[in-house]
Design a protein around this motif. Structure first.
Motif, PDB file in Angstrom:
ATOM      1  N   VAL A 174       4.403   5.251   3.423  1.00 51.15           N
ATOM      2  CA  VAL A 174       3.643   6.624   3.918  1.00 51.15           C
ATOM      3  C   VAL A 174       4.592   7.443   3.119  1.00 51.15           C
ATOM      4  O   VAL A 174       5.716   7.796   3.282  1.00 51.15           O
ATOM      5  CB  VAL A 174       3.764   6.875   5.160  1.00 51.15           C
ATOM      6  CG1 VAL A 174       2.784   8.166   5.246  1.00 51.15           C
ATOM      7  CG2 VAL A 174       2.825   5.743   5.883  1.00 51.15           C
ATOM      8  N   GLY A 233       0.881  -1.093  -0.208  1.00 50.31           N
ATOM      9  CA  GLY A 233      -0.037   0.017  -0.059  1.00 50.31           C
ATOM     10  C   GLY A 233       0.854   1.258   0.022  1.00 50.31           C
ATOM     11  O   GLY A 233       1.775   1.307   0.720  1.00 50.31           O
ATOM     12  N   VAL A 249       3.397  -1.379   3.971  1.00 54.61           N
ATOM     13  CA  VAL A 249       2.576   0.092   3.634  1.00 54.61           C
ATOM     14  C   VAL A 249       3.810   1.213   3.454  1.00 54.61           C
ATOM     15  O   VAL A 249       4.907   0.822   4.125  1.00 54.61           O
ATOM     16  CB  VAL A 249       1.880   0.691   4.945  1.00 54.61           C
ATOM     17  CG1 VAL A 249       1.201   2.025   4.548  1.00 54.61           C
ATOM     18  CG2 VAL A 249       0.811  -0.321   5.230  1.00 54.61           C
ATOM     19  N   VAL A 278       0.392   5.323   0.673  1.00 53.35           N
ATOM     20  CA  VAL A 278      -0.460   6.214   1.306  1.00 53.35           C
ATOM     21  C   VAL A 278       0.278   7.533   1.176  1.00 53.35           C
ATOM     22  O   VAL A 278       1.289   7.557   1.137  1.00 53.35           O
ATOM     23  CB  VAL A 278      -0.899   5.924   2.579  1.00 53.35           C
ATOM     24  CG1 VAL A 278      -2.165   6.310   3.158  1.00 53.35           C
ATOM     25  CG2 VAL A 278      -0.464   4.672   2.938  1.00 53.35           C
ATOM     26  N   GLU A 332      -5.753   4.470  -6.896  1.00 48.00           N
ATOM     27  CA  GLU A 332      -6.762   4.705  -5.993  1.00 48.00           C
ATOM     28  C   GLU A 332      -7.983   4.121  -6.935  1.00 48.00           C
ATOM     29  O   GLU A 332      -9.017   4.737  -7.220  1.00 48.00           O
ATOM     30  CB  GLU A 332      -6.878   6.229  -6.336  1.00 48.00           C
ATOM     31  CG  GLU A 332      -5.965   7.110  -6.084  1.00 48.00           C
ATOM     32  CD  GLU A 332      -6.197   7.954  -4.701  1.00 48.00           C
ATOM     33  OE1 GLU A 332      -7.181   8.019  -4.282  1.00 48.00           O
ATOM     34  OE2 GLU A 332      -5.177   8.969  -4.433  1.00 48.00           O
ATOM     35  N   THR A 339       2.181  10.213   9.795  1.00 48.34           N
ATOM     36  CA  THR A 339       1.411   9.147  10.110  1.00 48.34           C
ATOM     37  C   THR A 339       0.362   9.060  11.240  1.00 48.34           C
ATOM     38  O   THR A 339      -0.862   8.739  10.956  1.00 48.34           O
ATOM     39  CB  THR A 339       2.324   7.744  10.378  1.00 48.34           C
ATOM     40  OG1 THR A 339       3.366   7.638   9.274  1.00 48.34           O
ATOM     41  CG2 THR A 339       1.467   6.641   9.538  1.00 48.34           C
ATOM     42  N   VAL A 341      -5.973   0.773   3.168  1.00 45.47           N
ATOM     43  CA  VAL A 341      -4.345   0.140   3.349  1.00 45.47           C
ATOM     44  C   VAL A 341      -4.821  -0.915   4.620  1.00 45.47           C
ATOM     45  O   VAL A 341      -4.176  -1.943   4.157  1.00 45.47           O
ATOM     46  CB  VAL A 341      -3.510   1.183   3.729  1.00 45.47           C
ATOM     47  CG1 VAL A 341      -2.374   0.820   4.237  1.00 45.47           C
ATOM     48  CG2 VAL A 341      -3.236   2.109   2.447  1.00 45.47           C
ATOM     49  N   THR A 378      -3.459   4.802  -2.556  1.00 49.22           N
ATOM     50  CA  THR A 378      -4.575   5.230  -2.052  1.00 49.22           C
ATOM     51  C   THR A 378      -4.324   6.567  -0.945  1.00 49.22           C
ATOM     52  O   THR A 378      -3.205   6.761  -0.358  1.00 49.22           O
ATOM     53  CB  THR A 378      -5.393   4.346  -1.266  1.00 49.22           C
ATOM     54  OG1 THR A 378      -6.765   4.901  -0.664  1.00 49.22           O
ATOM     55  CG2 THR A 378      -4.569   3.631  -0.045  1.00 49.22           C
ATOM     56  N   HIS A 379      -5.249   7.307  -0.697  1.00 47.68           N
ATOM     57  CA  HIS A 379      -4.980   8.319   0.443  1.00 47.68           C
ATOM     58  C   HIS A 379      -6.007   7.791   1.534  1.00 47.68           C
ATOM     59  O   HIS A 379      -6.155   8.479   2.537  1.00 47.68           O
ATOM     60  CB  HIS A 379      -5.435   9.689  -0.168  1.00 47.68           C
ATOM     61  CG  HIS A 379      -6.912   9.919  -0.606  1.00 47.68           C
ATOM     62  ND1 HIS A 379      -6.994   9.998  -2.061  1.00 47.68           N
ATOM     63  CD2 HIS A 379      -7.753   9.923   0.075  1.00 47.68           C
ATOM     64  CE1 HIS A 379      -8.346  10.060  -1.976  1.00 47.68           C
ATOM     65  NE2 HIS A 379      -9.160  10.046  -0.550  1.00 47.68           N
ATOM     66  N   ASP A 380      -6.546   6.593   1.436  1.00 51.74           N
ATOM     67  CA  ASP A 380      -7.354   6.237   2.457  1.00 51.74           C
ATOM     68  C   ASP A 380      -6.599   5.158   3.319  1.00 51.74           C
ATOM     69  O   ASP A 380      -6.415   3.892   2.970  1.00 51.74           O
ATOM     70  CB  ASP A 380      -8.725   5.493   1.621  1.00 51.74           C
ATOM     71  CG  ASP A 380      -9.705   5.264   2.744  1.00 51.74           C
ATOM     72  OD1 ASP A 380      -9.295   4.893   4.012  1.00 51.74           O
ATOM     73  OD2 ASP A 380     -10.840   5.002   2.156  1.00 51.74           O
ATOM     74  N   MET A 381      -6.398   5.431   4.772  1.00 46.68           N
ATOM     75  CA  MET A 381      -5.603   4.691   5.447  1.00 46.68           C
ATOM     76  C   MET A 381      -6.696   3.353   5.956  1.00 46.68           C
ATOM     77  O   MET A 381      -5.961   2.205   5.892  1.00 46.68           O
ATOM     78  CB  MET A 381      -5.555   5.311   7.057  1.00 46.68           C
ATOM     79  CG  MET A 381      -4.320   6.017   6.967  1.00 46.68           C
ATOM     80  SD  MET A 381      -2.930   5.103   6.563  1.00 46.68           S
ATOM     81  CE  MET A 381      -1.724   5.614   7.765  1.00 46.68           C
ATOM     82  N   LYS A 439       2.652   9.780  -5.161  1.00 47.09           N
ATOM     83  CA  LYS A 439       2.428   8.292  -5.226  1.00 47.09           C
ATOM     84  C   LYS A 439       1.897   7.881  -6.519  1.00 47.09           C
ATOM     85  O   LYS A 439       2.572   6.787  -7.061  1.00 47.09           O
ATOM     86  CB  LYS A 439       1.578   7.998  -3.946  1.00 47.09           C
ATOM     87  CG  LYS A 439       0.146   8.837  -3.976  1.00 47.09           C
ATOM     88  CD  LYS A 439      -0.785   8.639  -2.845  1.00 47.09           C
ATOM     89  CE  LYS A 439      -1.926   9.128  -2.762  1.00 47.09           C
ATOM     90  NZ  LYS A 439      -2.334  10.518  -3.330  1.00 47.09           N
TER      91      LYS A 439
END
Lengths: 349, 322
Positions: free
Chosen positions: A233, A44, A231, A46, A186, A257, A224, A218-221, A53
């Motif tokens: 970041v 992932g 992951v 993020v 995304e 984070t 992830v 993604t920007h969605d934790m 990203k």
């Protein structure tokens, strides 16, 4: 020999830099990131908008269509440096070895062709099969991604599908040549929340079925935490933190984070009055002052130690971050960061 | 698709009927316009006027006049001119049709091919020197007035260089296709090119801007990510979606040209086409000929639009269900 091959990661990105020449100077969209993707792994990535990203993954496949863009570094995929390949050699990789799924399924399909046409086009770009055989494979693939009535739907045009179904078509197309790596940029952002869960589940099922590695941008934790094994970041085109999902979710190290995690509404316990937000705006990538921790301008714990730019340090096995705060004080500081937000919101309320 | 075509065909017929009524009313029932006075000539006596009215049927109620006119035009096909009594209108129009059709269809083929090649090349080589060169060539083509360009072409091919390089160019005028494809095409070659130059530039520019816009679409990035070649991306994805705009533009221009807008080219190259016929009949206010020409023009505009609608539906599946 075979053991060392197996131990080798599928994708090995080393010191990737993507910069754009602009009138006001060079802008580093991606500023020297290194990471690996193992076989069968879900990675992932993020970060907020503009953290580099998407650009980093587009540059891997040479898909940045901008003459002012310079990509440096090494991207080793199955022993080959993708950045050294010309367009013709890259086409052999694109779609066949590395497939992509983009954010908006509404615009990802050429509106004048049917779902089956799109899938057949990709199959026939890489394999010598007849139109009929490709069409039959398209129907199987639509079945595999859970599109009901696939023998009819294969002849439907993109506008005749709903958003979630269209994303399924895009995923079917991406999987049509059995890629060893799927880059999903995304994939659920443009979809309804209920559909998001379905698509993620589909990706997970397909991953276990086809055995592809996945890079999930993604920007969605939340996405992830559901999907990935490891992951990354990203902030301002650099890695802020990287680690196994469990460790990173439970003990995030980097203040950025902490901010990302703090902005997820908790689903249990008491309802918080106000969600933690990261103050300020994302770093402007053309900001010339780069020899520092780029997050320091928004960080509550910033000090003189934040410059020069702190390097990535591995603290626990596989869990790295780029922050100068003393490692053993992080949990306490994280708590402090949360309570500061609480009292601030209390004061302003 | 057939349902769609049927619906559009019925709509086209209704439009044609409305146009015939409207045109008739404009020429026969506009207040202050008395066709009888025009026919009888200046300072005609009341008796002459009454006689003219009676002999041309202009004393009848307007809807009867309309019915009679339409019967003569479409059923008996023996409508005669008001100016040269006895001269039938339909043969004149029938003679002019193949001239205009030959001129416009030939020119259209040339300009569409030119525009496709120029538009695609300009898109493929955008950012290099080729793109602005093509665009500027297009602008020059659009800026040259047809009558000027036509006269220059005539001057060069018919007079100044006629004895040397252009000795093979036949004299002005139209030669029927029944006399062989070679002579027909040779007589029309320069008219075709002159007319095509005007449109190729506009079409290339429109196509280029549409295609450049399409190249920034997500589906183009997706197509590239699929690993297909750049030319295929350009032709099968960007060009295919950009054609929709070009086709609608083409329908308008083609219909208008067939309907007589090629007048300047026809006059310059001595072609007795529909444009020339309409122009002449307007000069001496020959109402039956004007009416026949306008209705004929309307028919082709409507027909061209009908074909464009079908093409549209074929090009863009989203239109079919509307």
């Amino acid at each position: 020999m075979s053991e060392s091959m197996a131990a080798q990661p599928l994708l090995d990105v080393r010191d990737l830099r993507v910069s754009f020449r602009t009138r006001s100077g060079t802008v580093d969209a991606v500023d020297g990131i290194s990471f690996t993707v193992g076989r069968g792994e879900v990675l992932g990535i993020v970060g907020e908008s503009g953290s580099g990203k998407s650009v980093s993954m587009l540059s891997v496949l040479g898909l940045i269509d901008n003459p002012n863009c310079v990509v440096e570094g090494e991207v080793i995929f199955q022993g080959e440096d993708l950045l050294k390949l010309d367009d013709k050699e890259l086409r052999r990789i694109r779609g066949k070895e590395i497939a992509m799924v983009f954010q908006d399924p509404m615009t990802a399909l050429t509106p004048v062709y049917t779902a089956g046409w799109h899938i057949s086009e990709q199959i026939r770009a890489h394999e010598k099969v007849s139109k009929k055989a490709a069409h039959a494979r398209a129907i199987q693939l639509l079945d595999a991604v859970g599109i009901p009535n696939s023998t009819d739907r294969v002849n439907s045009y993109p506008h005749e599908f709903s958003g979630g179904m269209r994303q399924r078509v895009v995923i079917a197309m991406a999987l049509s040549c059995n890629p060893s790596l799927l880059i999903a940029d995304e994939p659920t952002t443009a979809l309804d929340v209920t559909i998001q869960a379905q698509i993620l589940e589909l990706l997970r099922d397909l991953q276990s079925e086809f055995g592809s590695s996945i890079v999930l941008i993604t920007h969605d934790m939340g996405v992830v935490s559901q999907m990935s094994d490891r992951v990354l970041v990203m902030y301002g085109g650099r890695l802020a933190e990287a680690g196994p999902r469990r460790a990173l979710m439970r003990d995030p190290l980097h203040p950025y984070t902490w901010g990302l995690m703090g902005s997820i509404p908790p689903t249990d316990g008491t309802r918080v009055e106000r969600l933690a937000a990261i103050p300020g705006a994302p770093i402007n990538p053309s900001d010339p002052d780069r020899d520092r921790c780029l997050f320091s301008s928004r960080c509550g714990f910033a000090s003189d130690a934040c410059r020069p730019q702190p390097g990535l340090v591995e603290h626990v096995h596989g869990h790295l971050d780029a922050c100068v705060l003393p490692y053993d004080q992080r949990p306490a500081l994280r708590l402090e960061a949360l309570t500061t937000v609480m009292t601030e919101s209390g004061a302003s309320a | 698709m057939w349902r769609f075509a049927g619906k559009r065909a019925i709509a086209a017929l209704l439009v044609l009927f409305a146009i015939s009524v409207l045109v008739f009313l404009i020429f026969f029932a506009t207040p202050g316009v008395d066709p009888a006075a025009r026919i009888a000539g200046r300072n005609a006596s009341q008796e002459t006027l009454a006689q003219v009215r009676q002999s041309f049927g202009l004393d009848q109620p307007i809807w009867v006049q309309y019915g009679v006119m339409m019967r003569h035009l479409f059923i008996d096909r023996d409508l005669t001119s008001f100016v040269n009594r006895g001269a039938e209108v339909i043969p004149q129009v029938q003679q002019a049709i193949p001239v205009t059709l030959s001129l416009v269809i030939g020119a259209a083929v040339i300009w569409v091919i030119l525009a496709l090649v120029m538009g695609v090349l300009a898109t493929a080589y955008r950012g290099t020197a080729i793109d602005p060169i093509i665009v500027v060539l297009g602008v020059i083509g659009v800026s040259l007035p047809v009558y000027w360009l036509g006269e220059v072409v005539n001057l060069v091919t018919q007079s100044r260089l006629h004895d040397t390089i252009f000795a093979w160019v036949p004299s002005l005028g139209y030669v029927s296709l029944s006399e062989g494809f070679g002579p027909w095409a040779l007589h029309l070659l320069f008219p075709w090119l002159t007319l095509a130059v005007l449109y190729a530039g506009i079409y290339a520019r429109v196509l280029r801007s549409e295609m450049v816009g399409a190249m920034n679409e997500d589906y183009i990035r997706m197509a590239r990510a699929k690993g297909i070649g750049e030319w295929r991306v350009l032709l099968r994805h960007a060009l295919r979606t950009s054609l929709i705009v070009v086709v609608s533009l083409f329908g308008l221009d083609f219909g208008a040209l067939i309907g007589g807008a090629a007048l300047l080219t026809e006059v310059v190259f001595g072609l007795q086409g529909i444009g020339k016929l309409t122009y002449d009949s307007l000069q001496n206010f020959d109402l039956p000929v004007i009416l026949a020409c306008v209705l004929y023009a309307a028919f082709f505009v409507v027909l061209a639009n009908f074909i464009v609608d079908l093409l549209y539906a074929w090009l863009d599946p989203r239109v079919r269900h509307v």
